[in-house]
Motif scaffolding. Sequence first.
Motif, PDB file in Angstrom:
ATOM      1  N   VAL A  76       0.908  -1.116   0.058  1.00  0.00           N
ATOM      2  CA  VAL A  76       0.021  -0.039   0.068  1.00  0.00           C
ATOM      3  C   VAL A  76       0.798   1.259   0.043  1.00  0.00           C
ATOM      4  O   VAL A  76       1.804   1.443   1.071  1.00  0.00           O
ATOM      5  N   SER A  77       0.766   2.086  -1.184  1.00  0.00           N
ATOM      6  CA  SER A  77       1.687   2.953  -1.103  1.00  0.00           C
ATOM      7  C   SER A  77       1.501   4.381  -0.205  1.00  0.00           C
ATOM      8  O   SER A  77       0.357   4.594   0.048  1.00  0.00           O
ATOM      9  N   TYR A  78       2.622   4.887   0.359  1.00  0.00           N
ATOM     10  CA  TYR A  78       2.236   5.974   1.229  1.00  0.00           C
ATOM     11  C   TYR A  78       3.161   7.346   1.186  1.00  0.00           C
ATOM     12  O   TYR A  78       3.205   7.999   2.016  1.00  0.00           O
ATOM     13  N   ALA A  79       4.165   7.087   0.364  1.00  0.00           N
ATOM     14  CA  ALA A  79       5.317   7.936   0.144  1.00  0.00           C
ATOM     15  C   ALA A  79       5.944   7.851  -1.056  1.00  0.00           C
ATOM     16  O   ALA A  79       5.878   6.811  -1.720  1.00  0.00           O
ATOM     17  N   GLU A  80       6.637   9.182  -1.503  1.00  0.00           N
ATOM     18  CA  GLU A  80       7.240   9.094  -2.718  1.00  0.00           C
ATOM     19  C   GLU A  80       8.411   9.821  -2.841  1.00  0.00           C
ATOM     20  O   GLU A  80       8.843  10.941  -2.119  1.00  0.00           O
ATOM     21  N   THR A  81       9.556   9.133  -2.802  1.00  0.00           N
ATOM     22  CA  THR A  81      10.909   9.555  -2.586  1.00  0.00           C
ATOM     23  C   THR A  81      11.912   9.140  -3.670  1.00  0.00           C
ATOM     24  O   THR A  81      11.802   8.562  -4.532  1.00  0.00           O
ATOM     25  N   GLY A  82      13.258  10.169  -3.724  1.00  0.00           N
ATOM     26  CA  GLY A  82      14.164   9.804  -4.686  1.00  0.00           C
ATOM     27  C   GLY A  82      15.292   9.401  -4.057  1.00  0.00           C
ATOM     28  O   GLY A  82      15.362   8.834  -2.959  1.00  0.00           O
ATOM     29  N   ASN A  83      16.467   9.256  -4.811  1.00  0.00           N
ATOM     30  CA  ASN A  83      17.746   8.999  -4.418  1.00  0.00           C
ATOM     31  C   ASN A  83      19.028   9.939  -4.090  1.00  0.00           C
ATOM     32  O   ASN A  83      18.839  11.098  -4.773  1.00  0.00           O
ATOM     33  N   GLU A  84      19.764  10.078  -3.363  1.00  0.00           N
ATOM     34  CA  GLU A  84      21.021  10.899  -3.062  1.00  0.00           C
ATOM     35  C   GLU A  84      22.203  10.182  -2.833  1.00  0.00           C
ATOM     36  O   GLU A  84      22.049   9.183  -1.962  1.00  0.00           O
TER      37      GLU A  84
ATOM     38  N   GLY B 112      10.606   7.031  -6.638  1.00  0.00           N
ATOM     39  CA  GLY B 112       9.686   5.444  -6.557  1.00  0.00           C
ATOM     40  C   GLY B 112       8.830   5.834  -5.290  1.00  0.00           C
ATOM     41  O   GLY B 112       9.103   6.781  -4.307  1.00  0.00           O
ATOM     42  N   LEU B 113       7.867   5.119  -5.229  1.00  0.00           N
ATOM     43  CA  LEU B 113       7.041   4.873  -4.079  1.00  0.00           C
ATOM     44  C   LEU B 113       7.515   4.119  -3.088  1.00  0.00           C
ATOM     45  O   LEU B 113       8.061   3.017  -3.257  1.00  0.00           O
ATOM     46  N   ASN B 114       7.346   4.503  -1.669  1.00  0.00           N
ATOM     47  CA  ASN B 114       7.581   3.825  -0.792  1.00  0.00           C
ATOM     48  C   ASN B 114       6.145   2.916  -0.256  1.00  0.00           C
ATOM     49  O   ASN B 114       5.027   3.671  -0.556  1.00  0.00           O
ATOM     50  N   GLY B 115       6.260   1.586   0.296  1.00  0.00           N
ATOM     51  CA  GLY B 115       4.968   1.112   0.548  1.00  0.00           C
ATOM     52  C   GLY B 115       4.919   0.285   1.996  1.00  0.00           C
ATOM     53  O   GLY B 115       6.050  -0.047   2.491  1.00  0.00           O
ATOM     54  N   ILE B 116       3.792   0.100   2.353  1.00  0.00           N
ATOM     55  CA  ILE B 116       3.526  -0.742   3.437  1.00  0.00           C
ATOM     56  C   ILE B 116       3.318  -1.825   3.213  1.00  0.00           C
ATOM     57  O   ILE B 116       2.708  -2.203   2.188  1.00  0.00           O
TER      58      ILE B 116
ATOM     59  N   LEU C 297      -7.797  -3.079   3.587  1.00  0.00           N
ATOM     60  CA  LEU C 297      -8.393  -2.368   4.745  1.00  0.00           C
ATOM     61  C   LEU C 297      -7.417  -1.395   5.079  1.00  0.00           C
ATOM     62  O   LEU C 297      -7.632  -0.113   5.493  1.00  0.00           O
ATOM     63  N   LEU C 298      -6.089  -1.702   5.193  1.00  0.00           N
ATOM     64  CA  LEU C 298      -5.006  -0.653   5.132  1.00  0.00           C
ATOM     65  C   LEU C 298      -4.998   0.485   4.400  1.00  0.00           C
ATOM     66  O   LEU C 298      -4.832   1.618   4.387  1.00  0.00           O
ATOM     67  N   ALA C 299      -5.313   0.119   2.889  1.00  0.00           N
ATOM     68  CA  ALA C 299      -5.391   1.310   1.836  1.00  0.00           C
ATOM     69  C   ALA C 299      -6.520   2.051   2.281  1.00  0.00           C
ATOM     70  O   ALA C 299      -6.492   3.451   1.986  1.00  0.00           O
ATOM     71  N   ASP C 300      -7.752   1.553   2.646  1.00  0.00           N
ATOM     72  CA  ASP C 300      -8.908   2.172   2.959  1.00  0.00           C
ATOM     73  C   ASP C 300      -8.470   3.148   4.369  1.00  0.00           C
ATOM     74  O   ASP C 300      -9.094   4.320   4.384  1.00  0.00           O
ATOM     75  N   THR C 301      -7.696   2.747   5.237  1.00  0.00           N
ATOM     76  CA  THR C 301      -7.820   3.422   6.537  1.00  0.00           C
ATOM     77  C   THR C 301      -6.715   4.613   6.160  1.00  0.00           C
ATOM     78  O   THR C 301      -7.031   5.633   6.570  1.00  0.00           O
ATOM     79  N   LEU C 302      -5.702   4.278   5.440  1.00  0.00           N
ATOM     80  CA  LEU C 302      -4.745   5.420   4.956  1.00  0.00           C
ATOM     81  C   LEU C 302      -5.342   6.412   4.370  1.00  0.00           C
ATOM     82  O   LEU C 302      -5.123   7.573   4.265  1.00  0.00           O
ATOM     83  N   THR C 303      -6.331   6.072   3.222  1.00  0.00           N
ATOM     84  CA  THR C 303      -7.283   6.995   2.681  1.00  0.00           C
ATOM     85  C   THR C 303      -7.953   7.921   3.386  1.00  0.00           C
ATOM     86  O   THR C 303      -7.857   9.051   3.287  1.00  0.00           O
TER      87      THR C 303
ATOM     88  N   VAL D  65       7.464  14.265   0.487  1.00  0.00           N
ATOM     89  CA  VAL D  65       7.255  12.897  -0.024  1.00  0.00           C
ATOM     90  C   VAL D  65       5.894  12.434   0.158  1.00  0.00           C
ATOM     91  O   VAL D  65       5.709  11.105  -0.061  1.00  0.00           O
ATOM     92  N   GLY D  66       4.771  13.404   0.382  1.00  0.00           N
ATOM     93  CA  GLY D  66       3.657  12.846   0.564  1.00  0.00           C
ATOM     94  C   GLY D  66       2.870  12.463  -0.682  1.00  0.00           C
ATOM     95  O   GLY D  66       3.417  12.866  -1.801  1.00  0.00           O
ATOM     96  N   VAL D  67       2.044  11.593  -0.643  1.00  0.00           N
ATOM     97  CA  VAL D  67       1.212  11.214  -1.825  1.00  0.00           C
ATOM     98  C   VAL D  67      -0.193  11.626  -1.517  1.00  0.00           C
ATOM     99  O   VAL D  67      -0.790  11.859  -0.598  1.00  0.00           O
ATOM    100  N   GLU D  68      -0.916  11.750  -2.709  1.00  0.00           N
ATOM    101  CA  GLU D  68      -2.535  12.170  -2.731  1.00  0.00           C
ATOM    102  C   GLU D  68      -3.267  11.070  -2.390  1.00  0.00           C
ATOM    103  O   GLU D  68      -4.297  11.342  -2.072  1.00  0.00           O
ATOM    104  N   LYS D  69      -2.942   9.754  -2.844  1.00  0.00           N
ATOM    105  CA  LYS D  69      -3.849   8.693  -2.580  1.00  0.00           C
ATOM    106  C   LYS D  69      -2.798   7.450  -2.163  1.00  0.00           C
ATOM    107  O   LYS D  69      -1.894   7.085  -2.492  1.00  0.00           O
ATOM    108  N   ALA D  70      -3.681   6.693  -1.342  1.00  0.00           N
ATOM    109  CA  ALA D  70      -2.932   5.287  -1.182  1.00  0.00           C
ATOM    110  C   ALA D  70      -3.576   4.287  -2.219  1.00  0.00           C
ATOM    111  O   ALA D  70      -4.670   4.037  -2.319  1.00  0.00           O
TER     112      ALA D  70
END
Length: 301
Positions: free
Chosen positions: A135-143, A246-250, A262-268, A288-293
Amino acid sequence: MLGKTCWTAVMSGAALLVQSTLGGVALAQTFDASRIEVDKELAERVPDKVRQTGVLVGGSDNDYAPWEYLAGADGQTPEGIDIDIGNAIAARLGLKYESRTAQFTTILPALGTNYDVGMSAFSITEERKKVVNFVSYAETGNEWVIKAGNPTGFDPKNVCGRQIAVQSGSRHEEKLMEVNKGCLDGDHKEMAILPFKTQTEAVTRVATGGADATITGSATALYAAFKSNKTLETIRPVGEELNVRGLNGIAIAKKDEALTELLADTLTTLIKDGTYNAILDSWGMAAVGVEKAEINPASGH
């Protein structure tokens, strides 16, 4: 709020502080999840095995600040962005969240047995999606993280022949292997890839001069540079293998489809009511926030 020194090193005979100050200066104000209201409809969907204990158990390596790290008076209390998000999800479901510390590479295989979820800044990849749900919850890059002033002349356009520290089992290690193959195919000197159990160890190796650079997620890299007393700095990677977002996920076991939904709906709900953004803001990580899970979104790599 913090209680244990994570990163210390000695360089040029002087003490070099590369640490999260556990016992004095707080990284950030841990988000208070106690005021989050329970959603009764969502709570009714909690799987029986979780409902019986009243605890949502998450696996984290807890050595990847600011996402997760050990703190508290005893230096053993998990804190960080992932912990706050885990607490918020559990609170919305009328549960408690428990983060259990584990080696990064052991978490995904233990989902559904030792852990209900994996909350350890997991990058969503097509390979990982074959064995677990996300379940996606953040978007990050690399350094890249290097010594300040770049005394070794590290060039992100040409990393062949360089000593690179990396966290074992991470997406970054996989990508470095691809880049290293390109070095060999092009008759260049191969990289010396130095794997470590934790990203903390990889950064410490750079700080002590034992590696030219390490590569990690942008949030972790920027945090390391910030806490290093200006002895470390970051450089944006070059090339499609490393300069990616890329996206980070639970992570959830494949068999636990109901829990995944359930986790996707809850995070939403947490995104919609502003709780999610408030957590990221408390860590200075709104970027790093996303607009939807989303469940198992395309990773792009």
